[in-house]
Design an enzyme around this catalytic site. Structure first.
Site, mmCIF file in Angstrom:
data_model
loop_
_atom_site.group_PDB
_atom_site.id
_atom_site.type_symbol
_atom_site.label_atom_id
_atom_site.label_comp_id
_atom_site.label_asym_id
_atom_site.label_seq_id
_atom_site.Cartn_x
_atom_site.Cartn_y
_atom_site.Cartn_z
ATOM 1 N N HIS A 32 1.014 -1.023 -0.178
ATOM 2 C CA HIS A 32 -0.006 -0.393 0.018
ATOM 3 C C HIS A 32 0.481 0.878 -0.184
ATOM 4 O O HIS A 32 1.106 2.452 1.083
ATOM 5 C CB HIS A 32 -0.815 0.196 1.367
ATOM 6 C CG HIS A 32 -1.724 -0.964 0.931
ATOM 7 N ND1 HIS A 32 -3.691 -0.858 0.971
ATOM 8 C CD2 HIS A 32 -1.866 -2.630 1.331
ATOM 9 C CE1 HIS A 32 -3.464 -2.240 1.081
ATOM 10 N NE2 HIS A 32 -3.447 -2.950 1.632
ATOM 11 N N TYR A 293 2.717 -4.536 10.424
ATOM 12 C CA TYR A 293 3.001 -3.056 10.524
ATOM 13 C C TYR A 293 3.758 -2.228 11.398
ATOM 14 O O TYR A 293 4.700 -1.655 10.593
ATOM 15 C CB TYR A 293 1.702 -2.463 10.077
ATOM 16 C CG TYR A 293 0.513 -2.848 9.687
ATOM 17 C CD1 TYR A 293 0.811 -2.815 8.620
ATOM 18 C CD2 TYR A 293 -1.024 -2.691 10.509
ATOM 19 C CE1 TYR A 293 -0.791 -3.482 7.655
ATOM 20 C CE2 TYR A 293 -2.187 -3.825 9.729
ATOM 21 C CZ TYR A 293 -1.579 -3.883 8.344
ATOM 22 O OH TYR A 293 -2.671 -4.036 7.777
#
Length: 304
Positions: A32, A293
């Site tokens: 992303h 993450y």
């Protein structure tokens, strides 16, 4: 789906595989990579009030910050190309704190990273390895097929986004219900036809959304599928039967680009960032995502 790796090691392994498969771009997310953030308001319908104590799904409207993204690691890819798109929503809760829903415009997880690494001799994935992976993991086949056929949306605001993982809702009486989320665009699902998009700029979808917002809010409905006993919660490569009961939990209205794009685009949108009334399922990939993450954030923070 099961794994012998603890979440922390699984997370490092997944980020390593993404880097080996797709390369790295200093300063960008490991997935992303290109995204843009917007201000929004979420208005709960109240229908979920008997099923969860989560404040943003029961009471007054709440502010939200939304990030639309191209899911690839390369931030410079053309928007007209085939790729999975993302919609991440950070709800700003009454009294402080946040909770997130992270979605993509495909309805299941694609577990294929290692087998899709490029062959050094050709620079392309080894079809034999991919076929062997699907043979050993049949549940990966439908997701791979769906991804290979995924059309390009006309707009970030004209495609459905699935959260892919199962969660549990906890009600005030202590009862628990398995759920899955999807965001349905008010404008409907619209995709490019064959041969279209050749005149698009690299970031056309971002530009188009800005033009769309100039005409009014871009809205999505939060649909929640209610699972039944036996519906899998530990394998996000599988979907639940379409006939399961579905409720409308609320509506998201995206209004304008955030004023501090640098700040919000650097934030982590984490599906394991939950609030009272929502609990993690036993999906090992979901459990690992917060650490994924963290690994990605640490690596891009130290890129040179």
């Amino acid at each position: 789906m099961t794994t012998e790796l603890p979440a922390s090691l699984l997370s490092v392994s997944i980020v390593d595989e993404i880097e080996q498969l797709k390369g790295t771009y200093p300063g960008y997310r490991r997935a992303h990579a290109r995204g843009v953030c917007f201000d929004a308001t979420f208005v709960p319908s109240g229908v979920a009030a008997d099923l969860t104590t989560a404040a943003h799904l029961r009471g007054e409207p709440v502010r939200a910050t939304v990030r639309f993204s191209h899911t690839d690691t390369n931030p410079h890819l053309l928007d007209a190309g085939t790729a999975v798109r993302g919609l991440a929503v950070k709800f700003h809760l009454p009294g402080g704190g946040n909770t997130d829903i992270v979605g993509v415009n495909i309805d299941r997880f694609i577990a294929l990273l290692k087998s899709a690494e490029p062959d050094p001799a050709t620079g392309a994935p080894d079809l034999g390895k991919v076929q062997a992976h699907v043979g050993a993991h049949p549940s990966a086949g439908p997701g791979l097929f769906t991804a290979s056929q995924l059309p390009t949306p006309v707009s970030y605001g004209t495609t459905t986004y699935w959260a892919i993982h199962a969660f549990f809702w906890r009600a005030a009486d202590g009862s628990r219900r398995r759920v899955r989320y999807r965001w349905v665009p008010e404008a409907g699902d619209h995709v490019l036809a064959a041969g279209e998009g050749g005149d698009w700029s690299a970031e056309h979808l971002t530009e188009e959304l800005g033009e769309r917002l100039a005409r009014g809010p871009v809205e999505f409905t939060l649909k929640v599928q209610l699972g039944e006993p036996g519906d899998p919660t530990n394998d996000s490569t599988l979907v639940w039967p379409e006939e399961r009961t579905e409720i409308t939990a609320g509506r998201l209205a995206i209004t304008a680009e955030v004023t501090d794009q640098k700040h919000w685009n650097s934030q982590v949108f984490d599906p394991t960032l939950l609030t009272e009334g929502i609990e993690l399922s036993d999906d090992p990939i979901l459990a690992a995502r917060s650490a994924i993450y963290a690994v990605s954030y640490d690596r891009r923070s130290h890129d040179r």
